[in-house]
Design an enzyme around this catalytic site. Structure first.
Site, PDB file in Angstrom:
ATOM      1  N   HIS A  69       0.825  -1.205   0.000  1.00 31.20           N
ATOM      2  CA  HIS A  69       0.000   0.000   0.000  1.00 31.20           C
ATOM      3  C   HIS A  69       0.866   1.264   0.000  1.00 31.20           C
ATOM      4  O   HIS A  69       2.003   1.235  -0.448  1.00 31.20           O
ATOM      5  CB  HIS A  69      -0.994  -0.051   1.162  1.00 31.20           C
ATOM      6  CG  HIS A  69      -1.701  -1.365   1.254  1.00 31.20           C
ATOM      7  ND1 HIS A  69      -2.654  -1.771   0.350  1.00 31.20           N
ATOM      8  CD2 HIS A  69      -1.535  -2.412   2.118  1.00 31.20           C
ATOM      9  CE1 HIS A  69      -3.086  -2.990   0.659  1.00 31.20           C
ATOM     10  NE2 HIS A  69      -2.410  -3.412   1.717  1.00 31.20           N
ATOM     11  N   GLU A 107      -1.747  -0.256   8.152  1.00 28.83           N
ATOM     12  CA  GLU A 107      -0.948  -1.315   7.535  1.00 28.83           C
ATOM     13  C   GLU A 107       0.194  -0.752   6.708  1.00 28.83           C
ATOM     14  O   GLU A 107       1.311  -1.292   6.721  1.00 28.83           O
ATOM     15  CB  GLU A 107      -1.842  -2.192   6.659  1.00 28.83           C
ATOM     16  CG  GLU A 107      -1.100  -3.322   5.958  1.00 28.83           C
ATOM     17  CD  GLU A 107      -1.953  -4.076   4.956  1.00 28.83           C
ATOM     18  OE1 GLU A 107      -1.413  -4.999   4.309  1.00 28.83           O
ATOM     19  OE2 GLU A 107      -3.151  -3.749   4.808  1.00 28.83           O
ATOM     20  N   HIS A 162       3.016  -7.270   4.249  1.00 30.85           N
ATOM     21  CA  HIS A 162       1.665  -6.805   4.552  1.00 30.85           C
ATOM     22  C   HIS A 162       1.271  -7.242   5.959  1.00 30.85           C
ATOM     23  O   HIS A 162       1.975  -7.995   6.627  1.00 30.85           O
ATOM     24  CB  HIS A 162       0.662  -7.411   3.560  1.00 30.85           C
ATOM     25  CG  HIS A 162       0.745  -6.863   2.172  1.00 30.85           C
ATOM     26  ND1 HIS A 162      -0.199  -5.999   1.652  1.00 30.85           N
ATOM     27  CD2 HIS A 162       1.655  -7.056   1.176  1.00 30.85           C
ATOM     28  CE1 HIS A 162       0.129  -5.685   0.415  1.00 30.85           C
ATOM     29  NE2 HIS A 162       1.244  -6.320   0.094  1.00 30.85           N
ATOM     30  N   GLU A 237       1.737 -12.012   4.900  1.00 32.85           N
ATOM     31  CA  GLU A 237       0.734 -11.371   5.745  1.00 32.85           C
ATOM     32  C   GLU A 237       1.168 -11.662   7.185  1.00 32.85           C
ATOM     33  O   GLU A 237       0.964 -12.753   7.709  1.00 32.85           O
ATOM     34  CB  GLU A 237      -0.661 -11.940   5.471  1.00 32.85           C
ATOM     35  CG  GLU A 237      -1.219 -11.623   4.095  1.00 32.85           C
ATOM     36  CD  GLU A 237      -1.798 -10.203   3.986  1.00 32.85           C
ATOM     37  OE1 GLU A 237      -1.605  -9.400   4.924  1.00 32.85           O
ATOM     38  OE2 GLU A 237      -2.434  -9.924   2.952  1.00 32.85           O
TER      39      GLU A 237
END
Length: 273
Positions: A69, A107, A162, A237
């Protein structure tokens, strides 16, 4: 008379504590040998270790880190919402805003901080690290462009970082890889990278996800960044930000350092360093 002057002079010098210039130099004492200094904490990020292990000789391998992101995505809905190729004949949005903890820790900030820590750890071991983004207040890049950074660099491998927004009560990490694979690099090389990342995370005391994948691995077809990869690639993740216990870990600099050390260990294991 002159023959007696040199012996007399040497006696006088010895009496004054001056070394005899004709005497052989004394052997060094074992206690005077240099003692290696232990590793010390350094660098701008709290808790980051600076490894003291010498880097192997030879050209530095290139590793691309992809912190998920970006901090400006939320204010650029049109730009990150435009469709880009997903690597399997379809399209996906360019990027997303990511998730956050209940206390508002984003995040994108977590991923960027962990990537900076991993960069420092790998650089200290002689690895050349490149990033898909150099700040945390920009927009994008799109998922296909993130893969292109590693492809264009002919990187040894690429790791996307992430944190997840999973179901209430779900905990643990999972490591995603493109499946079914679309290139040779997405087969055994990416699987080896994913296995090494799982091992690194488990060694730091993190547990595999209770809600996604199996044994920490999550093969999937829908992640465009992995689909476009032509180098070994995986996506981590790290935790479920919706879980209060894991949220406390990702919000803590010491917790982020543990994630960084786990990812760096997986990368180094894959590189054979």
């Amino acid at each position: 008379m002159r023959g007696l002057l040199l012996p007399l002079l040497l006696v006088l010098l010895a009496g004054c504590g001056v070394a005899d210039p004709l005497a052989p130099a004394p052997a060094p004492s074992p206690s005077s040998a240099a003692v290696p200094l232990p590793g010390a904490r350094s660098g701008p990020l709290p808790g980051a270790e600076t490894p003291t292990t010498a880097a192997p000789a030879g050209p530095a391998p290139v590793v691309v880190l992809d912190p998920g992101h970006n901090g400006g995505n939320a204010a650029a809905a049109d730009e990150i919402g435009r469709e880009v190729p997903d690597g399997r004949g379809g399209t996906k949005p360019c990027n997303t805003t990511g998730t956050e903890t209940a206390d508002g820790y984003a995040e994108h900030a977590f991923a960027f901080d962990v990537a900076a820590r991993v960069t420092r750890l790998l650089t200290a071991r002689g690895v050349e690290v490149r990033s898909t983004r150099d700040d945390d207040d920009g927009v994008g890049p799109c998922v296909d462009r993130r893969a292109a950074v590693a492809n264009d660099a002919r990187a040894a491998l690429s790791v996307s970082i992430h944190a997840d927004s999973g179901p209430s009560g779900g905990r643990g990490f999972h490591v995603a890889l493109s499946d079914p694979p679309l290139s040779a690099s997405q087969r055994a090389p990416s699987a080896a990278l994913a296995d090494a990342l799982v091992a690194g995370l488990e060694a730091q005391g993190f547990t595999p996800s209770t809600y996604r994948g199996e044994d920490g691995l999550d093969p999937r077809p829908d992640l465009a960044g992995l689909n476009h990869a032509r180098v070994p690639a995986a996506l981590v993740e790290c935790a479920n930000m919706a879980d209060p216990g894991e949220a406390r870990v990702v919000e803590d600099p010491a917790g982020r350092q543990r994630y960084a050390e786990a990812i760096a260990a997986g990368v180094l294991r894959t590189l054979g360093r």
